[in-house]
Design a protein around this motif. Structure first.
Motif, PDB file in Angstrom:
ATOM      1  N   VAL A 177       0.844  -1.193   0.000  1.00 34.41           N
ATOM      2  CA  VAL A 177       0.000   0.000   0.000  1.00 34.41           C
ATOM      3  C   VAL A 177       0.880   1.245   0.000  1.00 34.41           C
ATOM      4  O   VAL A 177       1.873   1.310   0.730  1.00 34.41           O
ATOM      5  CB  VAL A 177      -0.923   0.034   1.238  1.00 34.41           C
ATOM      6  N   ALA A 178       0.508   2.212  -0.834  1.00 34.32           N
ATOM      7  CA  ALA A 178       1.097   3.553  -0.770  1.00 34.32           C
ATOM      8  C   ALA A 178      -0.028   4.528  -0.453  1.00 34.32           C
ATOM      9  O   ALA A 178      -1.037   4.562  -1.163  1.00 34.32           O
ATOM     10  CB  ALA A 178       1.769   3.913  -2.088  1.00 34.32           C
ATOM     11  N   PHE A 179       0.116   5.302   0.610  1.00 34.97           N
ATOM     12  CA  PHE A 179      -0.946   6.237   0.978  1.00 34.97           C
ATOM     13  C   PHE A 179      -0.342   7.560   1.452  1.00 34.97           C
ATOM     14  O   PHE A 179       0.767   7.615   1.970  1.00 34.97           O
ATOM     15  CB  PHE A 179      -1.862   5.648   2.060  1.00 34.97           C
ATOM     16  N   GLY A 180      -1.110   8.630   1.262  1.00 30.83           N
ATOM     17  CA  GLY A 180      -0.614   9.959   1.552  1.00 30.83           C
ATOM     18  C   GLY A 180      -0.968  10.455   2.936  1.00 30.83           C
ATOM     19  O   GLY A 180      -2.004  10.099   3.495  1.00 30.83           O
ATOM     20  N   SER A 181      -0.088  11.304   3.485  1.00 29.93           N
ATOM     21  CA  SER A 181      -0.331  11.924   4.785  1.00 29.93           C
ATOM     22  C   SER A 181       0.720  12.996   5.024  1.00 29.93           C
ATOM     23  O   SER A 181       1.860  12.863   4.558  1.00 29.93           O
ATOM     24  CB  SER A 181      -0.253  10.890   5.905  1.00 29.93           C
ATOM     25  N   PRO A 182       0.393  14.074   5.759  1.00 33.97           N
ATOM     26  CA  PRO A 182       1.453  14.951   6.255  1.00 33.97           C
ATOM     27  C   PRO A 182       2.357  14.164   7.208  1.00 33.97           C
ATOM     28  O   PRO A 182       1.883  13.292   7.940  1.00 33.97           O
ATOM     29  CB  PRO A 182       0.699  16.061   6.999  1.00 33.97           C
ATOM     30  N   HIS A 183       3.646  14.468   7.178  1.00 32.00           N
ATOM     31  CA  HIS A 183       4.596  13.803   8.065  1.00 32.00           C
ATOM     32  C   HIS A 183       5.205  14.850   8.988  1.00 32.00           C
ATOM     33  O   HIS A 183       5.923  15.749   8.548  1.00 32.00           O
ATOM     34  CB  HIS A 183       5.693  13.101   7.260  1.00 32.00           C
ATOM     35  N   ARG A 184       4.896  14.735  10.270  1.00 26.05           N
ATOM     36  CA  ARG A 184       5.331  15.734  11.261  1.00 26.05           C
ATOM     37  C   ARG A 184       6.844  15.709  11.438  1.00 26.05           C
ATOM     38  O   ARG A 184       7.469  14.642  11.528  1.00 26.05           O
ATOM     39  CB  ARG A 184       4.638  15.461  12.594  1.00 26.05           C
ATOM     40  N   LEU A 185       7.440  16.897  11.503  1.00 27.01           N
ATOM     41  CA  LEU A 185       8.863  17.039  11.793  1.00 27.01           C
ATOM     42  C   LEU A 185       9.037  17.503  13.243  1.00 27.01           C
ATOM     43  O   LEU A 185       8.074  17.564  14.015  1.00 27.01           O
ATOM     44  CB  LEU A 185       9.511  18.024  10.827  1.00 27.01           C
ATOM     45  N   SER A 186      10.248  17.843  13.606  1.00 25.85           N
ATOM     46  CA  SER A 186      10.546  18.199  14.998  1.00 25.85           C
ATOM     47  C   SER A 186      10.312  19.689  15.239  1.00 25.85           C
ATOM     48  O   SER A 186      10.467  20.527  14.334  1.00 25.85           O
ATOM     49  CB  SER A 186      11.998  17.861  15.329  1.00 25.85           C
ATOM     50  N   GLY A 187       9.959  20.004  16.476  1.00 21.66           N
ATOM     51  CA  GLY A 187       9.835  21.389  16.901  1.00 21.66           C
ATOM     52  C   GLY A 187       8.870  22.175  16.042  1.00 21.66           C
ATOM     53  O   GLY A 187       7.749  21.748  15.766  1.00 21.66           O
ATOM     54  N   SER A 188       9.324  23.353  15.595  1.00 21.61           N
ATOM     55  CA  SER A 188       8.469  24.240  14.809  1.00 21.61           C
ATOM     56  C   SER A 188       8.617  24.047  13.304  1.00 21.61           C
ATOM     57  O   SER A 188       8.034  24.809  12.528  1.00 21.61           O
ATOM     58  CB  SER A 188       8.783  25.700  15.163  1.00 21.61           C
ATOM     59  N   ASN A 189       9.390  23.049  12.887  1.00 21.92           N
ATOM     60  CA  ASN A 189       9.565  22.801  11.454  1.00 21.92           C
ATOM     61  C   ASN A 189       8.251  22.330  10.838  1.00 21.92           C
ATOM     62  O   ASN A 189       7.527  21.525  11.425  1.00 21.92           O
ATOM     63  CB  ASN A 189      10.644  21.752  11.216  1.00 21.92           C
ATOM     64  N   ARG A 190       7.961  22.849   9.664  1.00 25.63           N
ATOM     65  CA  ARG A 190       6.742  22.439   8.977  1.00 25.63           C
ATOM     66  C   ARG A 190       6.835  20.978   8.557  1.00 25.63           C
ATOM     67  O   ARG A 190       7.927  20.455   8.300  1.00 25.63           O
ATOM     68  CB  ARG A 190       6.536  23.307   7.730  1.00 25.63           C
ATOM     69  N   PRO A 191       5.716  20.301   8.432  1.00 27.86           N
ATOM     70  CA  PRO A 191       5.743  18.892   8.030  1.00 27.86           C
ATOM     71  C   PRO A 191       6.075  18.729   6.554  1.00 27.86           C
ATOM     72  O   PRO A 191       6.062  19.686   5.776  1.00 27.86           O
ATOM     73  CB  PRO A 191       4.314  18.417   8.322  1.00 27.86           C
ATOM     74  N   HIS A 192       6.384  17.504   6.184  1.00 27.26           N
ATOM     75  CA  HIS A 192       6.463  17.127   4.777  1.00 27.26           C
ATOM     76  C   HIS A 192       5.065  16.743   4.287  1.00 27.26           C
ATOM     77  O   HIS A 192       4.211  16.315   5.064  1.00 27.26           O
ATOM     78  CB  HIS A 192       7.382  15.913   4.582  1.00 27.26           C
ATOM     79  N   ASN A 193       4.856  16.886   2.989  1.00 24.72           N
ATOM     80  CA  ASN A 193       3.695  16.308   2.314  1.00 24.72           C
ATOM     81  C   ASN A 193       4.173  14.985   1.714  1.00 24.72           C
ATOM     82  O   ASN A 193       5.012  14.990   0.813  1.00 24.72           O
ATOM     83  CB  ASN A 193       3.195  17.268   1.226  1.00 24.72           C
ATOM     84  N   SER A 194       3.671  13.876   2.193  1.00 22.13           N
ATOM     85  CA  SER A 194       4.352  12.598   1.983  1.00 22.13           C
ATOM     86  C   SER A 194       3.455  11.485   1.480  1.00 22.13           C
ATOM     87  O   SER A 194       2.223  11.532   1.612  1.00 22.13           O
ATOM     88  CB  SER A 194       5.005  12.140   3.299  1.00 22.13           C
ATOM     89  N   LEU A 195       4.119  10.470   0.922  1.00 24.53           N
ATOM     90  CA  LEU A 195       3.523   9.166   0.639  1.00 24.53           C
ATOM     91  C   LEU A 195       4.260   8.125   1.471  1.00 24.53           C
ATOM     92  O   LEU A 195       5.494   8.032   1.409  1.00 24.53           O
ATOM     93  CB  LEU A 195       3.651   8.799  -0.846  1.00 24.53           C
ATOM     94  N   TYR A 196       3.521   7.351   2.261  1.00 25.43           N
ATOM     95  CA  TYR A 196       4.089   6.224   2.985  1.00 25.43           C
ATOM     96  C   TYR A 196       3.926   4.961   2.145  1.00 25.43           C
ATOM     97  O   TYR A 196       2.887   4.750   1.513  1.00 25.43           O
ATOM     98  CB  TYR A 196       3.376   6.018   4.322  1.00 25.43           C
ATOM     99  N   VAL A 197       4.940   4.116   2.147  1.00 21.98           N
ATOM    100  CA  VAL A 197       4.885   2.839   1.442  1.00 21.98           C
ATOM    101  C   VAL A 197       4.991   1.714   2.468  1.00 21.98           C
ATOM    102  O   VAL A 197       5.959   1.638   3.229  1.00 21.98           O
ATOM    103  CB  VAL A 197       6.024   2.720   0.402  1.00 21.98           C
ATOM    104  N   VAL A 198       3.976   0.847   2.479  1.00 22.45           N
ATOM    105  CA  VAL A 198       3.882  -0.250   3.440  1.00 22.45           C
ATOM    106  C   VAL A 198       3.931  -1.567   2.677  1.00 22.45           C
ATOM    107  O   VAL A 198       3.260  -1.733   1.658  1.00 22.45           O
ATOM    108  CB  VAL A 198       2.575  -0.150   4.254  1.00 22.45           C
ATOM    109  N   SER A 199       4.709  -2.516   3.175  1.00 25.18           N
ATOM    110  CA  SER A 199       4.872  -3.806   2.503  1.00 25.18           C
ATOM    111  C   SER A 199       3.709  -4.739   2.810  1.00 25.18           C
ATOM    112  O   SER A 199       2.862  -4.456   3.671  1.00 25.18           O
ATOM    113  CB  SER A 199       6.176  -4.473   2.936  1.00 25.18           C
ATOM    114  N   ASP A 200       3.708  -5.883   2.124  1.00 26.49           N
ATOM    115  CA  ASP A 200       2.670  -6.888   2.357  1.00 26.49           C
ATOM    116  C   ASP A 200       2.865  -7.611   3.685  1.00 26.49           C
ATOM    117  O   ASP A 200       2.040  -8.452   4.060  1.00 26.49           O
ATOM    118  CB  ASP A 200       2.635  -7.892   1.203  1.00 26.49           C
ATOM    119  N   GLN A 201       3.926  -7.257   4.409  1.00 22.55           N
ATOM    120  CA  GLN A 201       4.122  -7.764   5.763  1.00 22.55           C
ATOM    121  C   GLN A 201       3.658  -6.748   6.811  1.00 22.55           C
ATOM    122  O   GLN A 201       3.775  -6.994   8.012  1.00 22.55           O
ATOM    123  CB  GLN A 201       5.610  -8.089   5.989  1.00 22.55           C
ATOM    124  N   GLY A 202       3.164  -5.614   6.341  1.00 23.16           N
ATOM    125  CA  GLY A 202       2.698  -4.579   7.256  1.00 23.16           C
ATOM    126  C   GLY A 202       3.780  -3.662   7.777  1.00 23.16           C
ATOM    127  O   GLY A 202       3.553  -2.922   8.738  1.00 23.16           O
TER     128      GLY A 202
END
Length: 237
Positions: free
Chosen positions: A40-65
């Motif tokens: 599965v590939a799915f989109g989500s904001p990815h939080r960074l540290s402190g006051s840094n803005r997040p990334h706009n991201s795609l997470y990739v998950v394997s068939d093993q979860g």
């Protein structure tokens, strides 16, 4: 998300984001992928540290979860880069059953150098997730199947399907699967087959893509004629 209210665009107030909920939902998707045995590939904001803005991201998950990679959008829109996100810096390539995949997000479809980079990285398919109601962008995405000789997965929200439904472009540039254009959620399913009998796919994979690589690698250098006045004069018939 605008910190200056709904009528003007200002810096995003990411303290309003339900980060814990998003993390729980992401973990639930990964767990279900493992249960079903699918990637599965799915989109989500990815939080960074402190006051840094997040990334706009795609997470990739394997068939093993397992989370095997994250792609962070590198080419941001004017609003995104001014008010919302931190740009990413690297491509993402991952492999499934011998096929290499790359990732792209939304406005990046309009940056051909990114897709040329994935060709150089020898991917078999680029997964492009798009959040826009734009028929022209789907045509541009389709063109990459012809230009670079790989499959192109084009994903859009169901509400945009009447304009440009999600689907899969094959090497050679033909749509081989598309969702319905009725505004309802759907699935587009097709095989990635390097030995496909389809003439466009065969020509693209077996001849066109290798030939373009050869042409770009200096094929013509020792065939250029220098000092021929008939070649140098460009204002004479």
């Amino acid at each position: 998300m605008s910190s200056t209210g709904p009528d003007t665009v200002g810096d995003a107030d990411w303290s309003r984001a339900a980060w814990q909920v998003m993390q729980e939902e992401s973990a639930a998707i990964a767990e279900l992928a493992g249960e079903l045995g699918i990637w599965v590939a799915f989109g989500s904001p990815h939080r960074l540290s402190g006051s840094n803005r997040p990334h706009n991201s795609l997470y990739v998950v394997s068939d093993q979860g397992s989370l095997v990679g994250r792609y962070d959008k590198r080419f941001l829109s004017n609003t995104e880069v001014r008010f919302m996100y931190t740009p990413g810096t690297e491509p993402l390539v991952f492999e499934v059953d011998g096929f290499r995949f790359g990732c792209a997000l939304c406005i990046e479809v309009n940056f051909p150098e990114l897709f040329a980079e994935y060709e150089r990285l020898d991917v078999d398919c680029v997964l492009a997730s798009v959040m826009v109601d734009d028929a022209a962008r789907a045509v541009v995405a389709q063109a990459y199947g012809t230009l670079y000789g790989y499959w192109l997965g084009y994903s859009v929200p169901a509400q945009f399907s009447a304009t440009a439904p999600a689907g899969l472009v094959a090497p050679g540039g033909q749509w081989i699967a598309r969702c319905d254009g009725d505004g309802r959620p759907g699935l587009a399913i097709a095989d990635l087959d390097r030995d496909a009998k389809d003439a466009d796919i065969d020509m693209s994979l077996r001849l066109a893509r290798p030939w373009r690589r050869t042409a770009r690698a200096g094929l013509y250098e020792d065939r250029v004629v220098h000092g021929d006045p008939r070649s140098d004069a460009r204002t004479a018939f």
